[in-house]
Design a protein around this motif. Structure first.
Motif, PDB file in Angstrom:
ATOM      1  N   TYR A 185       0.497  -0.974   0.030  1.00 43.33           N
ATOM      2  CA  TYR A 185      -0.083   0.277   0.055  1.00 43.33           C
ATOM      3  C   TYR A 185       1.660   1.895   0.155  1.00 43.33           C
ATOM      4  N   ILE A 186       2.091   1.289   0.596  1.00 47.72           N
ATOM      5  CA  ILE A 186       2.719   2.121   0.676  1.00 47.72           C
ATOM      6  C   ILE A 186       3.611   2.801  -0.696  1.00 47.72           C
ATOM      7  N   PHE A 187       3.353   1.990  -1.959  1.00 52.54           N
ATOM      8  CA  PHE A 187       3.254   2.392  -3.483  1.00 52.54           C
ATOM      9  C   PHE A 187       2.881   1.856  -5.118  1.00 52.54           C
ATOM     10  N   HIS A 188       1.866   1.226  -4.445  1.00 56.68           N
ATOM     11  CA  HIS A 188       0.925   1.189  -5.436  1.00 56.68           C
ATOM     12  C   HIS A 188      -0.070   1.248  -5.818  1.00 56.68           C
ATOM     13  N   MET A 189      -0.515   2.387  -5.263  1.00 54.40           N
ATOM     14  CA  MET A 189      -1.382   3.551  -5.656  1.00 54.40           C
ATOM     15  C   MET A 189      -1.031   4.569  -6.197  1.00 54.40           C
ATOM     16  N   PRO A 190       0.561   5.372  -5.617  1.00 53.36           N
ATOM     17  CA  PRO A 190       1.017   6.429  -5.950  1.00 53.36           C
ATOM     18  C   PRO A 190       1.767   5.887  -7.558  1.00 53.36           C
ATOM     19  N   LEU A 191       2.459   4.526  -7.769  1.00 55.74           N
ATOM     20  CA  LEU A 191       3.134   4.462  -9.022  1.00 55.74           C
ATOM     21  C   LEU A 191       1.559   4.470  -9.848  1.00 55.74           C
ATOM     22  N   ILE A 215       7.705  11.239   5.181  1.00 58.35           N
ATOM     23  CA  ILE A 215       8.062   9.451   5.436  1.00 58.35           C
ATOM     24  C   ILE A 215       6.864   8.536   3.838  1.00 58.35           C
ATOM     25  N   ARG A 216       6.003   8.528   4.270  1.00 60.51           N
ATOM     26  CA  ARG A 216       5.632   8.715   3.779  1.00 60.51           C
ATOM     27  C   ARG A 216       5.719   8.023   2.127  1.00 60.51           C
ATOM     28  N   PHE A 217       5.924   9.872   2.187  1.00 58.01           N
ATOM     29  CA  PHE A 217       6.234  10.049   0.477  1.00 58.01           C
ATOM     30  C   PHE A 217       7.635   9.406   0.106  1.00 58.01           C
ATOM     31  N   VAL A 218       8.274   9.507   0.696  1.00 65.68           N
ATOM     32  CA  VAL A 218       9.864   8.527   0.576  1.00 65.68           C
ATOM     33  C   VAL A 218       9.995   7.407   0.306  1.00 65.68           C
ATOM     34  N   GLY A 219       8.845   6.975   1.139  1.00 65.11           N
ATOM     35  CA  GLY A 219       8.304   5.715   1.163  1.00 65.11           C
ATOM     36  C   GLY A 219       7.800   4.826  -0.378  1.00 65.11           C
ATOM     37  N   GLY A 220       6.885   6.134  -0.567  1.00 68.64           N
ATOM     38  CA  GLY A 220       6.573   5.353  -1.879  1.00 68.64           C
ATOM     39  C   GLY A 220       6.678   5.583  -3.742  1.00 68.64           C
ATOM     40  N   LEU A 221       8.037   7.146  -2.842  1.00 66.39           N
ATOM     41  CA  LEU A 221       9.272   7.474  -4.017  1.00 66.39           C
ATOM     42  C   LEU A 221      10.123   6.018  -4.229  1.00 66.39           C
ATOM     43  N   ALA A 222      10.154   5.296  -3.423  1.00 69.79           N
ATOM     44  CA  ALA A 222      11.480   4.392  -2.942  1.00 69.79           C
ATOM     45  C   ALA A 222      10.908   3.594  -3.617  1.00 69.79           C
ATOM     46  N   GLY A 223       9.852   2.920  -3.070  1.00 73.28           N
ATOM     47  CA  GLY A 223       8.766   1.285  -3.941  1.00 73.28           C
ATOM     48  C   GLY A 223       8.112   1.844  -5.287  1.00 73.28           C
ATOM     49  N   CYS A 224       8.305   3.461  -5.832  1.00 70.15           N
ATOM     50  CA  CYS A 224       8.334   2.979  -6.960  1.00 70.15           C
ATOM     51  C   CYS A 224       9.135   3.059  -7.840  1.00 70.15           C
ATOM     52  N   LEU A 225      10.092   3.242  -7.772  1.00 71.75           N
ATOM     53  CA  LEU A 225      11.611   2.902  -8.175  1.00 71.75           C
ATOM     54  C   LEU A 225      12.242   1.706  -8.036  1.00 71.75           C
TER      55      LEU A 225
END
Length: 336
Positions: free
Chosen positions: A54-60, A239-249
């Motif tokens: 959930y930290i990255f799948h919808m941001p991606l 922190i949430r944004f960093v986690g989302g960005l890291a997951g996307c990359l």
């Protein structure tokens, strides 16, 4: 972007594979939340696999939408807003109709109170509404090329969501819009995702964020909105944004390796219909599983198998619905 060669149909199979894998993560995440754990108990928020997804799948998904928005808006201009309204909001209105039809059915069958709901059903398709809002702001942003104009429209919508109640689903929009912008930037700069050092650093950051992120915060609706914007909220959002960005990359890098596998052809085909499957899975979990199987719970492995089977079932339903112009319009917002 340096990905695999575009197919003869004009589609880049790399992005279809990315979307196909992402829609499976949506189903698996909801399976953990509803099928594996008790939906009402909020146990899922502390589940490590649930958090990781959930930290990255919808941001991606937002990043991918932003990536393709630049070309669409460049071709159609402001007309893209009307196209997006049909494509994204018609399914939401259909959900409202289904929900209120259920209220009428219960009124006559069980003599329950007739309480029409016009906004709540939108909640299960909140992502479509946020992407529509992003599309509007992106059309305005691309209207002029000056750096100050574009900088303003990068920041102003986020400020509007944080400090006023003007934007619906603001707590989601605040997190989604930056990734939408990032996707547009990646399209414009043809950013190469095959950098192994970016992948290594992103992997470390992703693991760290998953380790420290508290279960009291819903991973993409932390309390940074017009109701709360103290320093703790800003810290959680960062922190949430960093986690989302890291997951996307991380995911984009791994997808460049996976796309070489021939058996992923079926995932590529599924990736062409992600919006349709997203709508169908929302209907399934909201009106089928929670109403008819609320006490059925599976272990994690069986939940994974359930998500795989459900993916292919919904893909098959999508292909059948696409044969009807009327159903395709009302459920998927498709006009062709």
């Amino acid at each position: 972007m340096d990905t695999i060669k575009t197919s003869s149909t004009g589609r880049d199979p790399y992005w279809d594979i990315v979307k196909g894998l992402l829609i499976f993560l949506v189903l698996f995440g909801h399976s953990i939340q509803i099928v594996h754990l008790d939906f009402a108990s909020r146990e899922c928020f502390s589940h490590p696999l649930f958090k990781a997804i959930y930290i990255f799948h919808m941001p991606l998904f937002a990043l991918v939408s932003g990536y393709f928005s630049v070309g669409s808006i460049s071709r159609r201009g402001a007309r893209q807003i009307f196209r997006a309204a049909t494509h994204l909001l018609i399914p939401c209105l259909t959900m409202v109709a289904i929900d209120n039809a259920k209220m009428i059915y219960l009124f006559f069958k069980e003599a329950s109170a007739l309480n029409f709901r016009f906004l709540e059903p939108f909640g299960s398709l909140w992502f479509l509404i946020c992407i529509f809002e992003c599309c509007i702001f992106m059309c305005i942003l691309l209207y002029r090329t000056s750096w100050w104009w574009r900088s303003f429209w990068c920041v102003f919508p986020i400020a509007l969501a944080v400090f006023t109640p003007a934007i619906p689903w603001a707590r989601f929009f605040v997190f989604i819009y930056p990734f939408y912008l990032l996707g547009a930037y990646m399209y414009s700069k043809r950013w190469n995702v095959k950098n192994v050092w970016v992948f290594i650093l992103s992997s470390v950051a992703f693991v760290c964020v998953n380790a420290i992120f508290a279960p009291v915060h819903y991973v993409y609706s932390a309390p940074l909105n017009y109701e709360s914007h103290d320093w703790v909220s800003w810290l959680v959002a960062a922190i949430r944004f960093v986690g989302g960005l890291a997951g996307c990359l991380c995911f984009l890098y791994l997808a460049t390796l996976l796309c070489r596998l021939s058996w992923l052809k079926v995932i590529r085909d599924i990736g062409k219909y992600t919006l349709a499957i997203y709508v169908l899975q929302s209907i399934f979990f909201s009106y089928v599983w929670l109403n008819y199987f609320p006490t059925v719970h599976l272990n994690l492995l069986l939940s994974f198998v359930f998500a795989v089977l459900l993916l292919f079932l919904l893909y098959g339903c999508t292909l059948l619905i696409n044969k009807s112009r009327v159903l395709k319009f009302f459920i998927f917002g498709e006009t062709k």
